[in-house]
Scaffold this motif. Structure first.
Motif, PDB file in Angstrom:
ATOM      1  N   ALA A   1      49.520  58.448  43.397  1.00  0.00           N
ATOM      2  CA  ALA A   1      48.621  59.113  44.343  1.00  0.00           C
ATOM      3  C   ALA A   1      47.160  58.842  44.006  1.00  0.00           C
ATOM      4  N   GLY A   2      46.851  58.753  42.733  1.00  0.00           N
ATOM      5  CA  GLY A   2      45.460  58.516  42.338  1.00  0.00           C
ATOM      6  C   GLY A   2      44.903  57.238  42.932  1.00  0.00           C
ATOM      7  N   GLU A   3      45.692  56.163  42.915  1.00  0.00           N
ATOM      8  CA  GLU A   3      45.244  54.895  43.481  1.00  0.00           C
ATOM      9  C   GLU A   3      45.041  55.017  44.987  1.00  0.00           C
ATOM     10  N   GLU A   4      45.957  55.712  45.651  1.00  0.00           N
ATOM     11  CA  GLU A   4      45.860  55.843  47.104  1.00  0.00           C
ATOM     12  C   GLU A   4      44.668  56.700  47.511  1.00  0.00           C
ATOM     13  N   ILE A   5      44.445  57.795  46.801  1.00  0.00           N
ATOM     14  CA  ILE A   5      43.305  58.665  47.116  1.00  0.00           C
ATOM     15  C   ILE A   5      41.994  57.915  46.933  1.00  0.00           C
ATOM     16  N   GLU A   6      41.881  57.179  45.846  1.00  0.00           N
ATOM     17  CA  GLU A   6      40.648  56.435  45.582  1.00  0.00           C
ATOM     18  C   GLU A   6      40.398  55.395  46.682  1.00  0.00           C
ATOM     19  N   HIS A   7      41.441  54.676  47.081  1.00  0.00           N
ATOM     20  CA  HIS A   7      41.282  53.646  48.105  1.00  0.00           C
ATOM     21  C   HIS A   7      40.854  54.261  49.432  1.00  0.00           C
ATOM     22  N   LEU A   8      41.497  55.360  49.823  1.00  0.00           N
ATOM     23  CA  LEU A   8      41.186  56.000  51.103  1.00  0.00           C
ATOM     24  C   LEU A   8      39.782  56.593  51.115  1.00  0.00           C
ATOM     25  N   GLU A   9      39.403  57.235  50.038  1.00  0.00           N
ATOM     26  CA  GLU A   9      38.062  57.819  49.976  1.00  0.00           C
ATOM     27  C   GLU A   9      36.983  56.742  50.023  1.00  0.00           C
ATOM     28  N   ASN A  10      37.225  55.607  49.377  1.00  0.00           N
ATOM     29  CA  ASN A  10      36.261  54.498  49.425  1.00  0.00           C
ATOM     30  C   ASN A  10      36.112  53.943  50.837  1.00  0.00           C
ATOM     31  N   ALA A  11      37.182  54.092  51.649  1.00  0.00           N
ATOM     32  CA  ALA A  11      37.136  53.617  53.031  1.00  0.00           C
ATOM     33  C   ALA A  11      36.627  54.691  53.990  1.00  0.00           C
ATOM     34  N   GLY A  12      36.281  55.865  53.484  1.00  0.00           N
ATOM     35  CA  GLY A  12      35.775  56.931  54.327  1.00  0.00           C
ATOM     36  C   GLY A  12      36.844  57.704  55.066  1.00  0.00           C
ATOM     37  N   VAL A  13      38.069  57.680  54.552  1.00  0.00           N
ATOM     38  CA  VAL A  13      39.184  58.375  55.201  1.00  0.00           C
ATOM     39  C   VAL A  13      39.445  59.696  54.483  1.00  0.00           C
ATOM     40  N   PRO A  14      39.424  60.824  55.192  1.00  0.00           N
ATOM     41  CA  PRO A  14      39.722  62.113  54.547  1.00  0.00           C
ATOM     42  C   PRO A  14      41.167  62.155  54.061  1.00  0.00           C
ATOM     43  N   VAL A  15      41.372  62.786  52.910  1.00  0.00           N
ATOM     44  CA  VAL A  15      42.708  62.854  52.311  1.00  0.00           C
ATOM     45  C   VAL A  15      43.020  64.288  51.918  1.00  0.00           C
ATOM     46  N   ASP A  16      44.233  64.727  52.234  1.00  0.00           N
ATOM     47  CA  ASP A  16      44.755  66.003  51.760  1.00  0.00           C
ATOM     48  C   ASP A  16      46.006  65.731  50.932  1.00  0.00           C
ATOM     49  N   VAL A  17      46.330  66.653  50.062  1.00  0.00           N
ATOM     50  CA  VAL A  17      47.537  66.533  49.250  1.00  0.00           C
ATOM     51  C   VAL A  17      48.349  67.815  49.379  1.00  0.00           C
ATOM     52  N   VAL A  18      49.633  67.658  49.697  1.00  0.00           N
ATOM     53  CA  VAL A  18      50.559  68.791  49.755  1.00  0.00           C
ATOM     54  C   VAL A  18      51.569  68.612  48.623  1.00  0.00           C
TER      55      VAL A  18
END
Length: 489
Positions: A329-346
């Motif tokens: 998840a850490g890799e995915e969150i970092e990639h999405l945030e760098n692209a300006g995509v909001p991320v939530d985690v459940v």
């Protein structure tokens, strides 16, 4: 010979099927309701009627503790008035409806109410009822009533619980906002596509699980949010823990995410039962990541999530177990945030916790373990990771859970024994935890041997520590039979 062309024709709507009862919603605001009886059941009916805004006149010579408590605290709306006397026909004058919890006089009360032209309900006496109370989902002003025509009240309650999981409490606030917006929308937007587009955007906001206050708290702020929202807006990605496989272990928040998704990217360890709970219209893409099998590259998954979210999609990245435990998840969150995509985690229930529950084992039994460690049993090479702290893992006061460890079970046992663990230290090996599959229990000295009997197509988790002593089997039974035993054996 050419067949004649057929012109489009409008199809007749299908016939409405039989209704056991007509679902209607009765306006009791500032109207008088009569309730006869002082029992606990009558107290619940009185509170329900008052919550709908009624003035409830209660007639009972004796009242239960539950009724006394209700009268003391009051209802959410309406009014409760107790008359300490028995009922008579004159109390039905000007009543909007009447309810009674009676035994001997049920028929007489129903007859009196019908003579007065008042709809009547006698608790647990269907033959004397003009209407019935069903199970209620309360997100007022959104109110959902559920009826089984009196055949299976417990089923009605179960259905209510299912619906409750899908409707975030903030839906109530959004519905209240809608009442304020309705006149304004009708004044400024033309009927048809314009209004439909507005209410679809409004509904999208309502089902995000966020209250209107998060957008500013005023009607104008919500209107501005909808009006300024671009057609191709940036969506969101929600990393959702699917748990170990049993769909009933999903959290309420995970259910809501699945029900609001446009696209679901799931691993092949996610069970079909979990996927069945997703929104039917959602596009489902398997991005299988599983040890020892052909898998999608993580970079490709990251790019796909980003591309879909930038198209305005609500994306759910559905992972088995918990996204934050060996889920990348850490890799995915970092990639999405760098692209300006909001991320939530459940979060979800990770396999180690599910295994402990399935075995009835406390991982931190105070007489046996003071800490728990989650460790990966497999590196990219398919072998044991090189950086594990084997001395720490061999601590007798620690319970250790090894993930992705089916192929390295023997090596794990050897390293633990080399670090000082007794060959008789209890261990368990479980496949497809929570899905009633296979398990083995015994000393770590036999762990490698047990792993040879496993089904390599199924994910394996290993637990090591004194807390697993109660799960161990006798030596003669373990050696005379294949070690991977059916979970129900």
């Amino acid at each position: 010979m050419l067949q004649p062309l057929r012109k489009p024709t409008e199809a007749e709507p299908g016939r409405l099927g039989r209704l056991a009862k007509l679902p209607v919603f009765f306006d009791l605001k500032d109207r008088r309701a009569v309730l006869v009886g002082g029992s606990p059941g009558a107290a619940w009916k009185a509170e329900l009627l008052a919550a709908a805004g009624a003035r409830v006149d209660i007639y009972a010579s004796d009242v239960s503790a539950e009724m006394e408590a209700l009268l003391a605290r009051g209802a959410a709306d309406g009014m409760l008035v107790l008359h300490r006397r028995n009922w008579s026909a004159d109390i039905l004058t000007d009543a909007a409806l009447a309810v009674a919890d009676l035994e001997d006089e049920a028929e007489a009360f129903a007859a009196a109410a019908r003579w007065a032209g008042v709809p009547v309900n006698v608790v647990d006496k269907p033959g004397f009822c003009d209407f019935q109370f069903g199970s209620v989902v309360n997100r007022s002003p959104v109110v959902i009533g559920i009826s089984t025509d009196g055949a299976a009240p417990i089923l009605g309650q179960a259905i209510r619980r299912k619906i409750e999981t899908l409707l975030h409490p903030s839906v109530a606030s959004w519905a209240a906002f809608a009442k304020h917006l309705r006149d304004r929308v009708q004044q400024h937007l033309q009927p048809g596509m314009a209004r439909r587009a507005f209410w679809e955007r409004f509904s999208d906001l309502a089902f995000q699980g966020r209250p209107p206050e998060s957008f500013g708290g005023t009607v104008e702020a919500v209107l501005e949010q909808i009006a300024t929202e671009p057609v191709q807006r940036v969506g969101r990605v929600t990393l959702v823990g699917a748990g170990p496989g049993d769909a009933e272990l999903l959290t309420l928040k995970a259910m809501r995410a699945l029900q609001s998704a446009d696209v679901i990217l799931f691993d092949d360890l996610v069970s079909e039962d979990v996927l069945e709970l997703a929104r039917r219209e959602a596009k489902r893409l398997m991005v299988g990541k599983r040890g020892g099998r052909a898998s999608c590259a993580q970079g490709d998954i990251n790019d796909l999530m980003t591309r879909l979210a930038l198209q305005g999609k609500q994306v759910v990245r559905l992972k088995s177990g918990d996204p934050m435990i060996f889920g990348r998840a850490g890799e995915e969150i970092e990639h999405l945030e760098n692209a300006g995509v909001p991320v939530d985690v459940v979060p979800g229930i990770t396999a180690g916790i599910a295994m402990a529950s399935a075995l009835g084992v406390s991982l931190t039994h105070r007489d046996m373990a003071q800490s728990v460690r989650f460790a990966t049993g497999c590196a990219k090479t398919g072998q044991l990771p090189s950086g594990l702290d084997w001395q720490g893992l061999a601590d007798p006061n620690t319970t250790t859970i090894f993930y992705m460890a089916g192929g390295t079970a023997g090596a794990i046992a050897e390293r633990l024994m080399a670090a000082g663990c007794s060959p008789n230290l209890p261990a368990v090996l479980v496949s497809n935890v929570s899905r009633g599959d296979e398990r083995w229990a015994g000393p770590i000295a036999d762990l490698g041997w047990a792993s040879e009997w496993r089904d390599p197509s199924k994910p394996v988790i290993i637990g090591v520590g004194r807390v697993f002593k109660r799960a161990s089997r006798a030596d003669d039974q373990r050696l005379e039979h294949p070690p991977m035993l059916d979970a129900t054996a």
